[in-house]
Design a protein around this motif. Structure first.
Motif, PDB file in Angstrom:
ATOM      1  N   ARG A  74       0.866  -1.183   0.000  1.00 44.20           N
ATOM      2  CA  ARG A  74       0.000   0.000   0.000  1.00 44.20           C
ATOM      3  C   ARG A  74       0.898   1.227   0.000  1.00 44.20           C
ATOM      4  N   LEU A  75       0.632   2.132  -0.910  1.00 43.98           N
ATOM      5  CA  LEU A  75       1.476   3.309  -1.054  1.00 43.98           C
ATOM      6  C   LEU A  75       0.880   4.510  -0.341  1.00 43.98           C
ATOM      7  N   PHE A  81      -9.557   7.187  -2.871  1.00 44.32           N
ATOM      8  CA  PHE A  81      -8.721   6.188  -3.539  1.00 44.32           C
ATOM      9  C   PHE A  81      -7.619   5.676  -2.620  1.00 44.32           C
ATOM     10  N   THR A  82      -7.201   4.446  -2.908  1.00 39.92           N
ATOM     11  CA  THR A  82      -6.035   3.861  -2.260  1.00 39.92           C
ATOM     12  C   THR A  82      -5.103   3.377  -3.360  1.00 39.92           C
ATOM     13  N   MET A  83      -3.831   3.770  -3.276  1.00 40.53           N
ATOM     14  CA  MET A  83      -2.857   3.385  -4.292  1.00 40.53           C
ATOM     15  C   MET A  83      -1.964   2.271  -3.756  1.00 40.53           C
ATOM     16  N   TYR A  84      -1.765   1.276  -4.597  1.00 36.55           N
ATOM     17  CA  TYR A  84      -0.886   0.156  -4.285  1.00 36.55           C
ATOM     18  C   TYR A  84       0.213   0.100  -5.329  1.00 36.55           C
ATOM     19  N   ILE A  85       1.364  -0.373  -4.904  1.00 39.00           N
ATOM     20  CA  ILE A  85       2.462  -0.602  -5.833  1.00 39.00           C
ATOM     21  C   ILE A  85       2.612  -2.117  -5.972  1.00 39.00           C
ATOM     22  N   PHE A  86       2.620  -2.578  -7.201  1.00 42.00           N
ATOM     23  CA  PHE A  86       2.806  -3.988  -7.514  1.00 42.00           C
ATOM     24  C   PHE A  86       4.204  -4.149  -8.080  1.00 42.00           C
ATOM     25  N   LEU A  87       5.029  -4.931  -7.399  1.00 43.68           N
ATOM     26  CA  LEU A  87       6.368  -5.240  -7.884  1.00 43.68           C
ATOM     27  C   LEU A  87       6.323  -6.665  -8.411  1.00 43.68           C
ATOM     28  N   HIS A  94       1.858   0.900 -10.599  1.00 43.31           N
ATOM     29  CA  HIS A  94       1.026   1.565  -9.603  1.00 43.31           C
ATOM     30  C   HIS A  94      -0.432   1.346  -9.985  1.00 43.31           C
ATOM     31  N   HIS A  95      -1.227   0.948  -8.999  1.00 43.90           N
ATOM     32  CA  HIS A  95      -2.653   0.704  -9.235  1.00 43.90           C
ATOM     33  C   HIS A  95      -3.458   1.488  -8.216  1.00 43.90           C
ATOM     34  N   ASN A  96      -4.396   2.249  -8.715  1.00 42.88           N
ATOM     35  CA  ASN A  96      -5.269   3.069  -7.890  1.00 42.88           C
ATOM     36  C   ASN A  96      -6.617   2.368  -7.763  1.00 42.88           C
ATOM     37  N   TYR A  97      -7.069   2.157  -6.534  1.00 40.29           N
ATOM     38  CA  TYR A  97      -8.349   1.504  -6.297  1.00 40.29           C
ATOM     39  C   TYR A  97      -9.323   2.495  -5.673  1.00 40.29           C
ATOM     40  N   PHE A  98     -10.498   2.557  -6.225  1.00 44.09           N
ATOM     41  CA  PHE A  98     -11.582   3.363  -5.682  1.00 44.09           C
ATOM     42  C   PHE A  98     -12.027   2.684  -4.386  1.00 44.09           C
ATOM     43  N   ASN A  99     -12.058   3.404  -3.291  1.00 43.76           N
ATOM     44  CA  ASN A  99     -12.349   2.809  -1.982  1.00 43.76           C
ATOM     45  C   ASN A  99     -13.669   2.040  -1.932  1.00 43.76           C
TER      46      ASN A  99
END
Length: 127
Positions: A74-75, A81-87, A94-99
């Protein structure tokens, strides 16, 4: 366009949703134990059994992600929104998810896990 295959992407999303679901179930368990239910034990046991299944599934997912050099973190987040980083194997996305989407995903998983146990018991009885 994502470089991540669908199977791995789905597991990465599960690594986001399942810890959230465990948090919700912990709160619900507390509410049941403190609530005015006539019979608390059946509800508590249902929630505890569901949590055990989820924890087992999450452990499997985490092992898979670790073995395949995949990370989800979680970034940042705000009200919407909540942004996650996928490695993924050296690639960063970077993926942004609508809460509300996250909340709906957790609710769908809750229904799946609670009904999954019930349906498995029904199949065992029929067999």
């Amino acid at each position: 366009m994502s470089r991540i295959p669908t199977y791995d992407y789905d597991l990465m999303e599960q690594a986001i949703y399942l810890p959230m679901l465990l948090t919700v179930l912990k709160r619900d368990l507390f509410a049941v134990e403190k609530g005015s239910f006539k019979f608390k034990r059946p509800y508590s046991e249902l929630i505890q059994e569901t949590m055990a299944v989820i924890q087992n599934d999450l452990a499997k997912i985490k092992r898979y992600l670790y073995k395949n050099n995949i990370q989800v973190e979680r970034l940042k987040s705000d009200e919407a929104f909540t942004m996650y980083i996928f490695l993924y194997k050296g690639h960063e996305e970077h993926h942004n998810y609508f809460n509300p989407k996250l909340r709906n995903g957790v609710e769908e998983l809750m229904q799946y896990y609670l009904l999954k146990q019930f349906k498995l018991e029904q199949k065992e009885k029929e067999a």
